[in-house]
Design an enzyme around this catalytic site. Sequence first.
Site, PDB file in Angstrom:
ATOM      1  N   LYS A   1     -33.404  -6.624  51.084  1.00 50.53           N
ATOM      2  CA  LYS A   1     -34.699  -7.258  50.842  1.00 50.53           C
ATOM      3  C   LYS A   1     -34.662  -8.152  49.590  1.00 50.53           C
ATOM      4  CE  LYS A   1     -37.395  -3.642  53.214  1.00 50.53           C
ATOM      5  NZ  LYS A   1     -38.366  -2.518  53.013  1.00 50.53           N
TER       6      LYS A   1
ATOM      7  N   TYR B   1     -42.887  -6.078  61.411  1.00 53.27           N
ATOM      8  CA  TYR B   1     -43.725  -4.976  60.937  1.00 53.27           C
ATOM      9  C   TYR B   1     -45.006  -4.837  61.756  1.00 53.27           C
ATOM     10  CZ  TYR B   1     -40.624  -4.453  56.890  1.00 53.27           C
ATOM     11  OH  TYR B   1     -39.543  -4.211  56.072  1.00 53.27           O
TER      12      TYR B   1
ATOM     13  N   PHE C   1     -51.334  -1.595  52.984  1.00 53.55           N
ATOM     14  CA  PHE C   1     -50.233  -2.162  52.193  1.00 53.55           C
ATOM     15  C   PHE C   1     -49.627  -3.400  52.838  1.00 53.55           C
ATOM     16  CE2 PHE C   1     -48.257   1.197  54.846  1.00 53.55           C
ATOM     17  CZ  PHE C   1     -47.251   0.485  55.473  1.00 53.55           C
TER      18      PHE C   1
ATOM     19  N   ARG D   1     -30.025   4.662  58.251  1.00 52.11           N
ATOM     20  CA  ARG D   1     -31.259   5.262  57.684  1.00 52.11           C
ATOM     21  C   ARG D   1     -30.879   6.293  56.610  1.00 52.11           C
ATOM     22  NH1 ARG D   1     -36.505   3.492  58.949  1.00 52.11           N
ATOM     23  NH2 ARG D   1     -37.270   5.634  58.964  1.00 52.11           N
TER      24      ARG D   1
ATOM     25  N   THR E   1     -38.096   6.297  52.375  1.00 53.07           N
ATOM     26  CA  THR E   1     -38.870   5.067  52.155  1.00 53.07           C
ATOM     27  C   THR E   1     -39.288   4.929  50.692  1.00 53.07           C
ATOM     28  OG1 THR E   1     -39.700   5.245  54.411  1.00 53.07           O
ATOM     29  CG2 THR E   1     -40.924   3.799  52.918  1.00 53.07           C
TER      30      THR E   1
ATOM     31  N   ARG F   1     -31.606   3.520  48.231  1.00 53.14           N
ATOM     32  CA  ARG F   1     -32.905   3.518  47.549  1.00 53.14           C
ATOM     33  C   ARG F   1     -32.922   4.499  46.377  1.00 53.14           C
ATOM     34  NH1 ARG F   1     -36.177   3.512  53.294  1.00 53.14           N
ATOM     35  NH2 ARG F   1     -36.512   1.262  53.509  1.00 53.14           N
TER      36      ARG F   1
ATOM     37  N   ASN G   1     -38.300  -1.513  47.809  1.00 60.26           N
ATOM     38  CA  ASN G   1     -37.321  -0.458  48.118  1.00 60.26           C
ATOM     39  C   ASN G   1     -35.976  -0.961  48.650  1.00 60.26           C
ATOM     40  OD1 ASN G   1     -38.156  -1.073  50.681  1.00 60.26           O
ATOM     41  ND2 ASN G   1     -38.890   0.978  51.207  1.00 60.26           N
TER      42      ASN G   1
ATOM     43  N   HIS H   1     -33.870  -2.305  54.392  1.00 60.46           N
ATOM     44  CA  HIS H   1     -34.506  -1.883  55.641  1.00 60.46           C
ATOM     45  C   HIS H   1     -33.427  -1.395  56.589  1.00 60.46           C
ATOM     46  CE1 HIS H   1     -36.827  -1.933  59.363  1.00 60.46           C
ATOM     47  NE2 HIS H   1     -35.808  -2.567  59.908  1.00 60.46           N
TER      48      HIS H   1
ATOM     49  N   GLU I   1     -35.618  -5.753  66.685  1.00 63.12           N
ATOM     50  CA  GLU I   1     -35.497  -6.412  65.382  1.00 63.12           C
ATOM     51  C   GLU I   1     -34.328  -7.405  65.369  1.00 63.12           C
ATOM     52  OE1 GLU I   1     -35.425  -3.037  62.688  1.00 63.12           O
ATOM     53  OE2 GLU I   1     -37.501  -2.528  63.199  1.00 63.12           O
TER      54      GLU I   1
HETATM   55  P1  DAT Z   1     -39.058   2.398  56.381  1.00 61.44           P
HETATM   56  O1  DAT Z   1     -38.764   1.058  55.714  1.00 61.44           O
HETATM   57  O2  DAT Z   1     -38.395   3.510  55.630  1.00 61.44           O
HETATM   58  O3  DAT Z   1     -38.769   2.403  57.859  1.00 61.44           O
HETATM   59  P2  DAT Z   1     -41.876   2.261  57.088  1.00 61.44           P
HETATM   60  O4  DAT Z   1     -41.455   1.694  58.401  1.00 61.44           O
HETATM   61  O5  DAT Z   1     -42.812   3.421  57.095  1.00 61.44           O
HETATM   62  O6  DAT Z   1     -40.616   2.665  56.209  1.00 61.44           O
HETATM   63  O7  DAT Z   1     -42.572   1.107  56.228  1.00 61.44           O
HETATM   64  C1  DAT Z   1     -42.034  -0.200  56.219  1.00 61.44           C
HETATM   65  C2  DAT Z   1     -42.049  -0.722  54.797  1.00 61.44           C
HETATM   66  O8  DAT Z   1     -43.395  -0.845  54.349  1.00 61.44           O
HETATM   67  C3  DAT Z   1     -41.382   0.222  53.788  1.00 61.44           C
HETATM   68  O9  DAT Z   1     -40.013  -0.020  53.662  1.00 61.44           O
HETATM   69  C4  DAT Z   1     -42.116  -0.089  52.533  1.00 61.44           C
HETATM   70  C5  DAT Z   1     -43.490  -0.471  52.988  1.00 61.44           C
HETATM   71  N1  DAT Z   1     -44.412   0.660  52.877  1.00 61.44           N
HETATM   72  C6  DAT Z   1     -44.531   1.705  53.721  1.00 61.44           C
HETATM   73  N2  DAT Z   1     -45.477   2.541  53.323  1.00 61.44           N
HETATM   74  C7  DAT Z   1     -45.986   2.004  52.192  1.00 61.44           C
HETATM   75  C8  DAT Z   1     -47.011   2.388  51.286  1.00 61.44           C
HETATM   76  N3  DAT Z   1     -47.729   3.508  51.475  1.00 61.44           N
HETATM   77  N4  DAT Z   1     -47.243   1.576  50.228  1.00 61.44           N
HETATM   78  C9  DAT Z   1     -46.536   0.440  50.041  1.00 61.44           C
HETATM   79  N5  DAT Z   1     -45.568   0.019  50.856  1.00 61.44           N
HETATM   80  C10 DAT Z   1     -45.286   0.797  51.908  1.00 61.44           C
HETATM   81 MG    MG Z   2     -39.709   1.433  59.447  1.00 58.29          MG
END
Ligand code: DAT
Ligand code: MG
Length: 149
Positions: free
Chosen positions: A9, A49, A57, A85, A91, A102, A112, A115, A126
């Site tokens: 990222k 997303y 968020f 992962r 996350t 991370r 973070n 991805h 994706e």
């Molecule tokens: P991951 O990237 O581990 O698959 P995710 O799909 O739940 O996690 O979320 C996608 C991205 O969105 C994640 O890398 C960071 C951001 N994100 C998720 N939950 C968040 C939150 N509560 N506050 C801020 N950013 C968040």
């Molecule tokens: Mg995800």
Amino acid sequence: MEKTFAMIKPDAVQRGLAGTIIARYEAKGLRIAGMKLMMVTEEMARKHYAEHVDKPFFPGLLKYITSGPVVALVLEGRNAVAEVRKMNGATNPLEAACGTIRGDFAQDKGRNAVHGSDSVESAQREIAIYFGDDEVLEYDYLPAKWLFE
Ligand code: DAT
Ligand code: MG
């Protein structure tokens, strides 16, 4: 062999961590099937997303992910989805184990660093957002004979 989509990222690219992170995936024995430095457009981010577009968020996530270049990767290996992962870690970097990307390189869930797709179906979806068919390469990966019994 299983393919996954990974992304370094904008925060990690700006912090000069791209090479270090790519080196971890390479050292694991994941074959780099696709790799490019690119900007994520708003359209790509909304597709990627889609499950999060209504979350509070999302505006911050959209701003962040489009804020600078990313390294988009297609990685291939045994259980590549789950392995990436695991290597990426939780996350929220504050909950991510030491030894994960991370856990070692980030402090904020909104920054973070990486991805990784969460399933084989997500990976296919994706990869199609970020790569054309001719950008995902099949080639002889010589380490395979030393990686697998
Ligand atoms: P991951 O990237 O581990 O698959 P995710 O799909 O739940 O996690 O979320 C996608 C991205 O969105 C994640 O890398 C960071 C951001 N994100 C998720 N939950 C968040 C939150 N509560 N506050 C801020 N950013 C968040
Ligand atoms: Mg995800």
